[in-house]
Design an enzyme around this catalytic site. Sequence first.
Site, PDB file in Angstrom:
ATOM      1  N   CYS A   9       0.834  -1.203   0.000  1.00 22.73           N
ATOM      2  CA  CYS A   9       0.000   0.000   0.000  1.00 22.73           C
ATOM      3  C   CYS A   9       0.867   1.251   0.000  1.00 22.73           C
ATOM      4  O   CYS A   9       1.352   1.680   1.053  1.00 22.73           O
ATOM      5  CB  CYS A   9      -0.934  -0.008   1.207  1.00 22.73           C
ATOM      6  SG  CYS A   9      -2.023   1.429   1.243  1.00 22.73           S
ATOM      7  N   CYS A  38      -0.480   4.128   2.072  1.00 20.18           N
ATOM      8  CA  CYS A  38      -0.291   3.983   3.522  1.00 20.18           C
ATOM      9  C   CYS A  38       1.166   4.248   3.912  1.00 20.18           C
ATOM     10  O   CYS A  38       1.438   4.900   4.912  1.00 20.18           O
ATOM     11  CB  CYS A  38      -0.607   2.569   3.995  1.00 20.18           C
ATOM     12  SG  CYS A  38      -2.026   1.806   3.252  1.00 20.18           S
ATOM     13  N   ASP A  39       2.093   3.700   3.154  1.00 18.46           N
ATOM     14  CA  ASP A  39       3.479   3.633   3.623  1.00 18.46           C
ATOM     15  C   ASP A  39       4.477   4.480   2.832  1.00 18.46           C
ATOM     16  O   ASP A  39       5.631   4.611   3.249  1.00 18.46           O
ATOM     17  CB  ASP A  39       3.952   2.164   3.604  1.00 18.46           C
ATOM     18  CG  ASP A  39       3.111   1.290   4.529  1.00 18.46           C
ATOM     19  OD1 ASP A  39       2.650   1.819   5.551  1.00 18.46           O
ATOM     20  OD2 ASP A  39       2.913   0.104   4.226  1.00 18.46           O
TER      21      ASP A  39
END
Length: 308
Positions: A136, A139-140
Site C-alpha cells: 500500500c 499507507c506507507d
Amino acid sequence: METENVKVLIIGSGPAGYTAAIYTSRANLQPVLYEGIEPGGQLTTTTEVENFPGYPDGVDGNQMMADMRRQAERFGTDIRSGVITQADLSQRPFRVVVDGTKELRAEALIIATGASAKYLGLPSETKFRGQGVSACATCDGFFYRKKDVAVVGGGDTACEEATYLASLCRQVYLIVRKPFLRASKAMQQRVFDTPNIEVLFEHNTVEVLGDDSGVTGALLRKTDGTERTIDISGFFLAIGHHPNTELFAGQLELDAEGYIRTEPGTSKTNIEGVFAAGDVKDPHYRQAVTAAGSGCIAALDCERFLLK
Ligand code: NDP
C-alpha cells in the site's frame, strides 16, 4: 452441532467490521463479531497510520485496531475469535458455521471480510513485510521520502502508486513482467512523463534483498535471462487484491473480480438482510477511513432492516 441464535452477526474485524459493531451495539442490537483469520485486518500489517483523521501524530496500525476493538467492546459487542467456514444465505435466519463446529442463526448479517493484497510468494518478501515490503503506497509511501523504491505490477494501481511515490521519492523503478503496461493509456502516459520513474519491462523479481535495517535492494531477472540488482529501501506490491468472498460465491451477487455488489450508495446486497462493508465491496478506494465509513452505512442499513 451446537446452535446459537443471534440478532446481528458481523464477520470481520477491520475498520469496517469494528465500526459496524460500534454503531449496532450503540443501537442496542447486541451484535456478535467474529474476528476471522486476520484479527484487526490489513492494518495490522502496516506500521504507522498517518491519514486517519483524529490522530494528528499518527498511530500504529495495531494500536488503532486495538482502540477500535475496545470501543466496540465498551458498548457491548460480543467479540469472538473464530473463522466462519460455511454460510447458507438461502433461508432466514441465515445460517453460518464457525470453525466447522458450531452453527449460528443470524437475523441480519454484515460482511466485512475485507480483501487481501496479492504477494509474489517469495520467502524474502515475507521476511521483510512491514520492513520495507508493503502492498500500500498510500499507507506507507511517506516513510520513503527522498529514497529509492520499486513498485511491482503493470496495472492502474501500479501506475498510480508509482506516480504517487515519484512525488515523494528520489527514484521509482516500476517492475513489469510483460513488455507492455496493462494500465489505461492515460495512466501509462503519466508514468512515461514522470522523469524519476524507470519502467523495467520484462523483469521479474528473484529476491528481495535486505539486512537488519530492512529492505536494501532487489535482484531482478529479465526474460532474456540477464540479472540486475537495484538498490532500494521500499518494495511495493501492486499486483492486485483478492476479496475474501469465497464463502458467498454462488449466493451473493459478486462482480467479475469477486467483490460483493451492493445497491449504489448503500451496503445492501442482493439478499435482504445481508449487508457488505469495507474492502470486500470496494476495489477502488481501500482506505481505513472509507472502510470505517462503509461499516457505519452497513450498521444503519441493518438497523433499518431490523426495525421493519
Ligand atoms: P490488475 O489486475 O489490473 O493488474 C495487476 C498487474 O499486476 C498486472 O500488470 C499483472 O501483470 C501484474 N501481476 C499480477 N501478478 C503478478 C506477478 N505474480 N508478478 C508480476 N506481476 C504480476 O490490478 P490493479 O490493482 O492494477 O487494478 C484492479 C482494477 O482496479 C482494474 O480494473 C483497474 O483498472 C482498477 N483501478 C483503476 C484505477 C483508476 O481508474 N484510477 C486505479 C487503480 C485501479 P500482467 O499484466 O502481466 O497480467
